[in-house]
Enzyme design. Sequence first.
Site, PDB file in Angstrom:
ATOM      1  N   ASP A  81      -1.019   1.803 -10.185  1.00 10.71           N
ATOM      2  CA  ASP A  81      -2.133   2.056  -9.264  1.00 10.71           C
ATOM      3  C   ASP A  81      -3.478   1.950  -9.971  1.00 10.71           C
ATOM      4  O   ASP A  81      -4.485   1.658  -9.341  1.00 10.71           O
ATOM      5  CB  ASP A  81      -1.983   3.441  -8.643  1.00 10.71           C
ATOM      6  CG  ASP A  81      -0.799   3.479  -7.678  1.00 10.71           C
ATOM      7  OD1 ASP A  81      -0.611   2.486  -6.954  1.00 10.71           O
ATOM      8  OD2 ASP A  81      -0.056   4.477  -7.673  1.00 10.71           O
ATOM      9  N   LYS A 131      -0.530   0.340   6.198  1.00  9.21           N
ATOM     10  CA  LYS A 131      -0.690  -0.945   5.514  1.00  9.21           C
ATOM     11  C   LYS A 131      -0.460  -2.125   6.467  1.00  9.21           C
ATOM     12  O   LYS A 131      -0.608  -3.275   6.061  1.00  9.21           O
ATOM     13  CB  LYS A 131       0.293  -1.050   4.338  1.00  9.21           C
ATOM     14  CG  LYS A 131       0.011  -0.054   3.207  1.00  9.21           C
ATOM     15  CD  LYS A 131       0.586  -0.556   1.886  1.00  9.21           C
ATOM     16  CE  LYS A 131       0.446   0.493   0.791  1.00  9.21           C
ATOM     17  NZ  LYS A 131       0.564  -0.070  -0.555  1.00  9.21           N
ATOM     18  N   ASN A 172       5.384   1.793 -16.067  1.00 10.67           N
ATOM     19  CA  ASN A 172       6.219   2.780 -15.376  1.00 10.67           C
ATOM     20  C   ASN A 172       7.698   2.427 -15.557  1.00 10.67           C
ATOM     21  O   ASN A 172       8.028   1.466 -16.226  1.00 10.67           O
ATOM     22  CB  ASN A 172       5.831   2.868 -13.894  1.00 10.67           C
ATOM     23  CG  ASN A 172       5.975   1.527 -13.207  1.00 10.67           C
ATOM     24  OD1 ASN A 172       7.056   0.965 -13.140  1.00 10.67           O
ATOM     25  ND2 ASN A 172       4.852   0.990 -12.717  1.00 10.67           N
ATOM     26  N   PHE A 227       7.997  -1.597  -0.081  1.00 12.75           N
ATOM     27  CA  PHE A 227       8.905  -0.552  -0.542  1.00 12.75           C
ATOM     28  C   PHE A 227       8.119   0.747  -0.675  1.00 12.75           C
ATOM     29  O   PHE A 227       6.904   0.722  -0.854  1.00 12.75           O
ATOM     30  CB  PHE A 227       9.527  -0.925  -1.896  1.00 12.75           C
ATOM     31  CG  PHE A 227      10.747  -1.799  -1.760  1.00 12.75           C
ATOM     32  CD1 PHE A 227      10.623  -3.122  -1.383  1.00 12.75           C
ATOM     33  CD2 PHE A 227      12.020  -1.293  -1.992  1.00 12.75           C
ATOM     34  CE1 PHE A 227      11.733  -3.939  -1.237  1.00 12.75           C
ATOM     35  CE2 PHE A 227      13.140  -2.096  -1.849  1.00 12.75           C
ATOM     36  CZ  PHE A 227      13.004  -3.416  -1.478  1.00 12.75           C
ATOM     37  N   PRO A 236      -5.901  -3.558  -7.488  1.00  8.94           N
ATOM     38  CA  PRO A 236      -5.835  -4.092  -6.115  1.00  8.94           C
ATOM     39  C   PRO A 236      -4.479  -3.754  -5.501  1.00  8.94           C
ATOM     40  O   PRO A 236      -3.462  -3.702  -6.209  1.00  8.94           O
ATOM     41  CB  PRO A 236      -5.972  -5.601  -6.314  1.00  8.94           C
ATOM     42  CG  PRO A 236      -5.590  -5.858  -7.733  1.00  8.94           C
ATOM     43  CD  PRO A 236      -5.967  -4.619  -8.491  1.00  8.94           C
ATOM     44  N   ASP A 237      -4.460  -3.523  -4.200  1.00  6.45           N
ATOM     45  CA  ASP A 237      -3.206  -3.298  -3.482  1.00  6.45           C
ATOM     46  C   ASP A 237      -2.690  -4.672  -3.036  1.00  6.45           C
ATOM     47  O   ASP A 237      -3.204  -5.261  -2.082  1.00  6.45           O
ATOM     48  CB  ASP A 237      -3.453  -2.383  -2.277  1.00  6.45           C
ATOM     49  CG  ASP A 237      -2.158  -2.054  -1.537  1.00  6.45           C
ATOM     50  OD1 ASP A 237      -1.150  -2.756  -1.758  1.00  6.45           O
ATOM     51  OD2 ASP A 237      -2.168  -1.103  -0.737  1.00  6.45           O
ATOM     52  N   ILE A 238      -1.699  -5.179  -3.746  1.00  3.12           N
ATOM     53  CA  ILE A 238      -1.217  -6.549  -3.497  1.00  3.12           C
ATOM     54  C   ILE A 238      -0.607  -6.640  -2.096  1.00  3.12           C
ATOM     55  O   ILE A 238      -0.939  -7.526  -1.303  1.00  3.12           O
ATOM     56  CB  ILE A 238      -0.187  -6.956  -4.576  1.00  3.12           C
ATOM     57  CG1 ILE A 238      -0.840  -6.862  -5.953  1.00  3.12           C
ATOM     58  CG2 ILE A 238       0.346  -8.358  -4.311  1.00  3.12           C
ATOM     59  CD1 ILE A 238       0.118  -6.922  -7.110  1.00  3.12           C
ATOM     60  N   LYS A 268       3.086   5.019   5.834  1.00  3.08           N
ATOM     61  CA  LYS A 268       2.676   3.921   4.941  1.00  3.08           C
ATOM     62  C   LYS A 268       2.822   2.571   5.639  1.00  3.08           C
ATOM     63  O   LYS A 268       1.964   1.690   5.536  1.00  3.08           O
ATOM     64  CB  LYS A 268       3.528   3.962   3.670  1.00  3.08           C
ATOM     65  CG  LYS A 268       3.066   3.017   2.594  1.00  3.08           C
ATOM     66  CD  LYS A 268       3.806   3.244   1.287  1.00  3.08           C
ATOM     67  CE  LYS A 268       3.487   4.612   0.685  1.00  3.08           C
ATOM     68  NZ  LYS A 268       4.221   4.842  -0.563  1.00  3.08           N
ATOM     69  N   LYS A 270      -7.704  -2.238 -31.888  1.00  5.49           N
ATOM     70  CA  LYS A 270      -6.862  -1.040 -31.802  1.00  5.49           C
ATOM     71  C   LYS A 270      -7.709   0.234 -31.898  1.00  5.49           C
ATOM     72  O   LYS A 270      -8.529   0.376 -32.810  1.00  5.49           O
ATOM     73  CB  LYS A 270      -5.834  -1.080 -32.941  1.00  5.49           C
ATOM     74  CG  LYS A 270      -4.796   0.003 -32.831  1.00  5.49           C
ATOM     75  CD  LYS A 270      -3.779  -0.110 -33.951  1.00  5.49           C
ATOM     76  CE  LYS A 270      -2.920   1.143 -33.965  1.00  5.49           C
ATOM     77  NZ  LYS A 270      -2.117   1.255 -35.158  1.00  5.49           N
TER      78      LYS A 270
HETATM   79  O1  C5P Z   1       1.104   2.664  -1.727  1.00  9.86           O
HETATM   80  P1  C5P Z   1       2.346   2.575  -2.501  1.00  9.86           P
HETATM   81  O2  C5P Z   1       2.158   2.211  -3.943  1.00  9.86           O
HETATM   82  O3  C5P Z   1       3.274   3.768  -2.382  1.00  9.86           O
HETATM   83  O4  C5P Z   1       3.137   1.385  -1.785  1.00  9.86           O
HETATM   84  C1  C5P Z   1       4.290   0.851  -2.313  1.00  9.86           C
HETATM   85  C2  C5P Z   1       4.414  -0.572  -1.856  1.00  9.86           C
HETATM   86  O5  C5P Z   1       3.205  -1.269  -2.074  1.00  9.86           O
HETATM   87  C3  C5P Z   1       5.448  -1.338  -2.635  1.00  9.86           C
HETATM   88  O6  C5P Z   1       5.990  -2.306  -1.768  1.00  9.86           O
HETATM   89  C4  C5P Z   1       4.640  -2.007  -3.744  1.00  9.86           C
HETATM   90  O7  C5P Z   1       5.246  -3.186  -4.207  1.00  9.86           O
HETATM   91  C5  C5P Z   1       3.338  -2.288  -3.051  1.00  9.86           C
HETATM   92  N1  C5P Z   1       2.151  -2.204  -3.895  1.00  9.86           N
HETATM   93  C6  C5P Z   1       1.419  -3.343  -4.175  1.00  9.86           C
HETATM   94  N2  C5P Z   1       0.262  -3.266  -4.924  1.00  9.86           N
HETATM   95  C7  C5P Z   1      -0.161  -2.073  -5.399  1.00  9.86           C
HETATM   96  C8  C5P Z   1       0.572  -0.912  -5.125  1.00  9.86           C
HETATM   97  C9  C5P Z   1       1.719  -1.006  -4.380  1.00  9.86           C
HETATM   98  O8  C5P Z   1       1.823  -4.449  -3.760  1.00  9.86           O
HETATM   99  N3  C5P Z   1      -1.270  -2.027  -6.114  1.00  9.86           N
END
Ligand code: C5P
Length: 402
Positions: free
Chosen positions: A279, A341, A210, A323, A305-307, A337, A289
């Site tokens: 995401d 979270k 991105n 953020f 994974p959502d870190i 959000k 390739k």
């Molecule tokens: O859910 P969203 O992507 O909009 O949330 C944004 C926040 O979550 C940012 O702080 C981003 O660094 C964190 N994030 C993360 N891991 C992901 C997606 C988003 O830590 N997979």
Amino acid sequence: MAMLQGRRILLGVTGGIAAYKSADLVRRLKDAGADVRVVMTRGAEEFVRPLTFQAVSGQPVHNSLLDPQAEAAMGHIELARWADAVLIAPATADALARLAHGLADDLLTTICLATEAPLAVAPAMNRIMWAHPATRANVDQLRARGVHIFGPGAGDQACGEVGAGRMLEPLELVDATAGLFGSSLLRGVSVLITAGPTREPIDPVRYITNRSSGKMGFAVARAAVAAGARVTLVAGPCNLPTPAGVERVDVETAEQMLEAVMARVDAAQIFVASAAVADYRLAQVAASKIKKSQDAMQLELVRNPDILGTVAGLQVGPFTVGFAAETDDMHAYAEDKRQRKGLDMIAANWVGRPGTGFDADDNSLEVLWEGGGASLGPAPKLQVAEELVRLVAERYSDTVQA
Ligand code: C5P
């Protein structure tokens, strides 16, 4: 650079080719208002004559521990007491090793043991020497002891090689030295930050990513160091120099970022997730390739994974700051959000508007926490980062006291 005005900087110069830049460093420190005294090692004198440093500092150069005349004028203990900060630039591999072992066999190492002032080193050496396990261990030991490690940078080296080991440029060192006198809002606090995009491979030559530049996260890292924090920056692929005093861990994918974060999160009191984590990743990365044999193709993506969510969900976790990049109804989405979270704080910015957000140099943030909020900017990202760090420090100290 108001923070250096009237500060007494003892500059130690050791024997590396980058010593020629240290004369300019003296000039720049003085331009910033600092009072500079120079201590040279024998090795340094092989590269630059003391007269050069005497001329630029306007002070006699100190180079001997056992010279009765020099000791009578300003002895090693007096110099150690005089300094508001000791900066060794360049710091050779040998100087780092001697400092790590607490040797005191020359004037500079003796001062380093005798001073209570903050000590910073700007390593400069061949990239293989910098990567050597012995140097790594020495640097780890110094860092653990609270020594500030400025750099090194990467690029062309005097030996003709290319890699990490270049001394930071004089202006970067002035900046970093000023940071030693920054506020003490986060003194002794460990801050873990994610920054930049992630890169999710499709096959050995292609990937999904991105537009994130990492500028905001790097600015937060810089501001946190200036506030006295110990900062670890887990960075996706970003074309940005490592801010002085920051420990940087480079990763590519979201899974690697999660692993790097989880390996360090126990040691962190504050976690700032500024990375634009992809995401989705490929369900299956092709081993070779992919050929353009079909008119259309489909890629199967699976959720990453959502870190931030993982860290915020820890039983005993750090103060978490997320953020949010929004294109409309920012306040409502961001607050939703934050609550969903379980974050302590969220910093939301508009995206898709000219001049702020992704890759821009300026930014404005809407910062929200339980029961409060603040608008920051529009202003350069470093200034916005400094204000954000101030808010984080305030909220964090409230939670620690509560
Ligand atoms: O859910 P969203 O992507 O909009 O949330 C944004 C926040 O979550 C940012 O702080 C981003 O660094 C964190 N994030 C993360 N891991 C992901 C997606 C988003 O830590 N997979």
